[in-house]
Structure formats: C-alpha cells, structure tokens
Design a protein around this motif. Structure first.
Motif, PDB file in Angstrom:
ATOM      1  N   LYS A 253      84.895  41.876  14.204  1.00 46.64           N
ATOM      2  CA  LYS A 253      85.013  42.474  12.869  1.00 46.64           C
ATOM      3  C   LYS A 253      86.418  42.965  12.573  1.00 46.64           C
TER       4      LYS A 253
ATOM      5  N   THR B  91      84.961  41.764  24.164  1.00 53.84           N
ATOM      6  CA  THR B  91      84.190  40.549  23.867  1.00 53.84           C
ATOM      7  C   THR B  91      84.668  39.951  22.555  1.00 53.84           C
TER       8      THR B  91
ATOM      9  N   ILE C  42      79.140  45.397  22.076  1.00 54.21           N
ATOM     10  CA  ILE C  42      78.852  46.021  20.793  1.00 54.21           C
ATOM     11  C   ILE C  42      80.066  45.871  19.878  1.00 54.21           C
TER      12      ILE C  42
END
Ligand code: DXP
Ligand SMILES: NCC(=O)COP(=O)(O)O
Length: 252
Positions: free
Chosen positions: A10, A41, A225
């Motif tokens: 994002k 990640t 996350i």
C-alpha cells in the motif's frame, strides 16, 4: 515469538498514484525494520498496481544487509511475465528472498481471496517448489484451513503454509455467530500442519482488533500485515504502529 512481517504493497500503491518516487518504498521498509518489525513482505503482481520489480530488488538488498530480518515475496508463480515484470519465479530466483509465499491469485483479482487447490495445481507446483528450495528459499503456500489441502501442501514439498485469514477477519467485523467455528477451524488446521512438520504463517486483513485472538493460534510463527497496518500508521505514526502490532503479538 510471532514475527511481524510488514507488507509494503500500500506504500507502493500511494507512490504509483503520482509520477516520481514518493513515498519511497524502501525508505518506509527500513523505517519499519528500525522500529522493530522482524520482516518485510511484498506481493508483486503482473499489472504492477503497487509493487514493482525494482522495489523487490531494492528491498532484497535492504533485508539481506540486516541481520535477523526476513524478506518474503508473495505471488502467483503461474502468472505470465508482463512488460518489465519478469514473472514471480524469475524475480524471486534473481533476488533470493528468505521466503517465497506462493498465492493462487488470478491477474484480475482485486486482492487475494482464496488458498490453493492443490488437488488441481499440486503437480504443477512441485518443480517450482523444488527449484525455490534448491535456491535456499523457504517456500510457503497460501492455504485455506482445509486439512486435506494442508496434507497435500506437505506432499508437494512446502516448508510452511500461510493460512488465509480473510474470512476470519470478516467474521470479527460482523461479530458473526460463525466466528468461533472459523477460528476453531484455523486452530485445527494449524495443529494439523504442525503435526506434518509444516511451519505456520498467517495473513490477510489482520489488524489490531482481530489479532489479539488470532495470535493464540497454536504454533503461529509469522503474520504478514499490510492494509490495516498502513491505515494504522497514517493514524498513529509508522513507528507507533509497528510498536502496537509487536505489543499485540506479544500479548501485551
Ligand atoms: C496474500 C495476501 O493476502 C496479501 O499478502 C496480498 O499481498 C494482498 O494483496 P494486495 O495488497 O494487492 O491486496
Ligand atoms: N500475506 C498477507 C499480507 O502480506 C498482507 O495482507 P493485508 O494485511 O494487506 O491484507
């Protein structure tokens, strides 16, 4: 200790909304590591909606130079190269992350929304998993909490599974009467995976509301996350967000 791997998709999405290189994805990744995250990640997709091949290369270098830090690259190994996206296997074998999480996303999916069907795809995955493992890369498969499918994950050579937590997260939001059943299914899947000698990761739509319970999953080793973490970082600051997730994972 359950490792926190921050997904930077994002941050890259915001960067791609303008010309230029702001926010700088690798700088944000470094800040997450400086704040105590145990890993990063990314999920490069053929349409490069967020993470680009150059991000993967830069982050691989960042993480390789940080003792005790893990880099996890996710994606669909069957998705064809497109433009300067060389394909997941090519990019992963070039950049040599600590872990590669294979995810059965089609190119037109808004986001990841299901685990592998290894009865259908298992045979095609075997040589790819073997190639990644020979390169010294840990292989994780994105899975639903289906015991038969998780047994197949062991058979095709996976080192770990990543339990898809989307339905669990949705049940928490809705305070569904199915919530306990869903979480129990995840616990059973985790126990089954552990008995098979598979490591246990989890991810998708995890956040500070649903993580206090999910962190109690038997044998959970890593959560990745990104979406909710990014929103929390906007609200409380990136360093505080990392601290909040680490404290949550520690049971504080
Ligand atoms: C596999 C998974 O659940 C996420 O790691 C994935 O990265 C989400 O992808 P988007 O960030 O493109 O929604
Ligand atoms: N594998 C899950 C991941 O990397 C991040 O998923 P999300 O928190 O962005 O839903």
């Amino acid at each position: 200790m359950i490792a926190l791997s921050v997904n930077l998709n994002k941050i890259a999405l915001i960067r791609n909304s303008r010309e230029g290189n702001f926010p700088h994805v690798t700088t944000h990744g470094r800040s997450c590591l400086d704040a105590g995250a145990q890993g990063l990640t990314v999920h490069p997709r053929p349409d490069q909606r967020h993470i680009r091949p150059g991000d993967v290369r830069d982050l691989a270098t960042l993480c390789a130079n940080r003792e005790g830090i893990e880099f996890n690259v996710e994606g669909n190994p069957f998705a064809a190269p497109a433009g300067d996206y060389p394909g997941l296997m090519s990019l992963v074998l070039e950049t040599n992350p600590d872990q590669c999480t294979l995810v059965p996303d089609s190119n037109d999916q808004l986001t990841s929304d299901h685990g592998f069907d290894l009865k259908r795809d298992g045979d095609r995955l075997v040589p790819l998993i073997d190639q990644l493992k020979h390169a010294g890369i840990r292989v994780s498969l994105f899975m639903d909490p289906d015991l038969d499918q998780i047994s197949l994950a062991k058979e095709v050579g996976a080192d770990r599974i990543e339990l898809y937590t989307g339905p669990y997260a949705e049940a928490v939001v809705k305070q569904s009467k199915e919530l306990n059943t869903i979480f129990s299914a995840h616990c059973a899947a985790a126990e089954h995976a552990h008995q098979l000698g598979l490591g246990i990761n989890a991810g998708h739509d995890l956040n500070l509301v649903n993580l206090p319970r999910y962190r109690t999953l038997p044998g959970l080793q890593e959560v990745s996350i990104g979406h909710a973490f990014t929103v929390d970082a906007i609200g409380m600051g990136l360093e505080n967000a990392v601290g909040a997730y680490l404290n949550c994972l520690a049971g504080n």
